[in-house]
Design an enzyme around this catalytic site. Structure first.
Site, mmCIF file in Angstrom:
data_model
loop_
_atom_site.group_PDB
_atom_site.id
_atom_site.type_symbol
_atom_site.label_atom_id
_atom_site.label_comp_id
_atom_site.label_asym_id
_atom_site.label_seq_id
_atom_site.Cartn_x
_atom_site.Cartn_y
_atom_site.Cartn_z
ATOM 1 N N LYS A 111 0.857 -1.181 0.000
ATOM 2 C CA LYS A 111 0.000 0.000 0.000
ATOM 3 C C LYS A 111 0.894 1.232 0.000
ATOM 4 C CE LYS A 111 -3.898 1.979 2.563
ATOM 5 N NZ LYS A 111 -4.739 1.844 3.782
ATOM 6 N N HIS A 169 -0.174 4.468 0.306
ATOM 7 C CA HIS A 169 -0.751 5.638 0.957
ATOM 8 C C HIS A 169 -1.211 5.225 2.352
ATOM 9 C CE1 HIS A 169 -4.086 3.433 -0.921
ATOM 10 N NE2 HIS A 169 -4.843 3.912 0.054
#
Length: 234
Positions: A114, A116
């Protein structure tokens, strides 16, 4: 299955697998190209009732192995994707069984990092310096489990065991294509390679014992013949 000699949690899990259609009998071509008289797919456990059966089976199997000294762990880890709900259910089920498991953690990995928010490849409890128990559905070739072990080690965790739903007790294909040669199962090969306990809630022997009187005698015979032909050396 009232006449089965299996422990209650195993018999209940086998019954739930049959009811959910997770365990089927017939003729199924496997990835190995072998034609099996039975097939197991944990993805068929998707109702609330069947998920409770999964929770009970995994948590009881882990608690039994922990009580006997076979397993020691701090974190229950589920490899993406199927392992994620299994680890979640197992960790919650352990806490429901006994408050001594209340401080056990759970975690899982992402297939893709991921980029963010909190970011990263892992979700859940920290792995660094922790004893980690991997929970998944089956071991086919062992590739996914090796990848999970490498990921956990990269985070400073120590893998202390693996728990799966089913051990087919079936030998791996011979590298030279001669399937008459003795070969270990995928589970046996992993046990030897990593020196860790690998526990299955059900084995093929359990299935043969548990479905007597549930499926036809001819169906039992076909499974027994398959077992004899492809039985692993471990």
């Amino acid at each position: 299955m009232s006449g089965s000699s299996l422990p209650t949690y195993k018999a209940s899990f086998l019954s739930a697998a049959l009811e959910a259609g997770a365990l089927k009998f017939g003729s199924f071509e496997l990835k190995s190209k072998r034609v099996s008289p039975y097939f197991f797919n944990a993805g068929e456990f998707y109702s609330s009732k069947s998920l409770r059966a999964l929770q009970s089976a995994y948590s009881n199997a882990i608690a039994e192995a922990h009580a006997s000294g076979v397993l020691d762990f701090d974190v229950v880890f589920g490899p993406a994707y199927k392992g994620i709900p299994l680890a979640t259910l197992a960790a919650a089920g352990l806490g429901a069984l006994d408050s001594k498991y209340d401080d056990k953690l759970y975690a899982f990995d992402r297939k893709e990092a991921k980029d963010h928010g909190e970011g990263g490849n892992f979700v859940g409890g920290p792995l660094k310096g922790k004893k980690v128990l991997i929970v998944d559905d089956v071991v086919t070739a062992g590739t996914a489990k090796r990848e999970a072990i490498d990921k956990i080690r990269s985070q400073g965790g120590v893998v202390t065991g693996i728990v799966v739903a089913l051990d087919r007790m079936e030998k791996l294909p011979s590298p030279d294509g001669d399937d008459s040669k003795p070969m270990p199962s995928a589970i046996g090969a992993l046990r030897k390679e990593y020196g860790i306990p690998i526990i299955a809630i059900l084995t093929l022997d359990d299935i043969v014992e548990g479905v007597k009187g549930v499926i036809s005698g001819d169906g039992i015979t076909k499974i027994e013949e398959y077992r004899a032909k492809w039985k692993s050396s471990d």
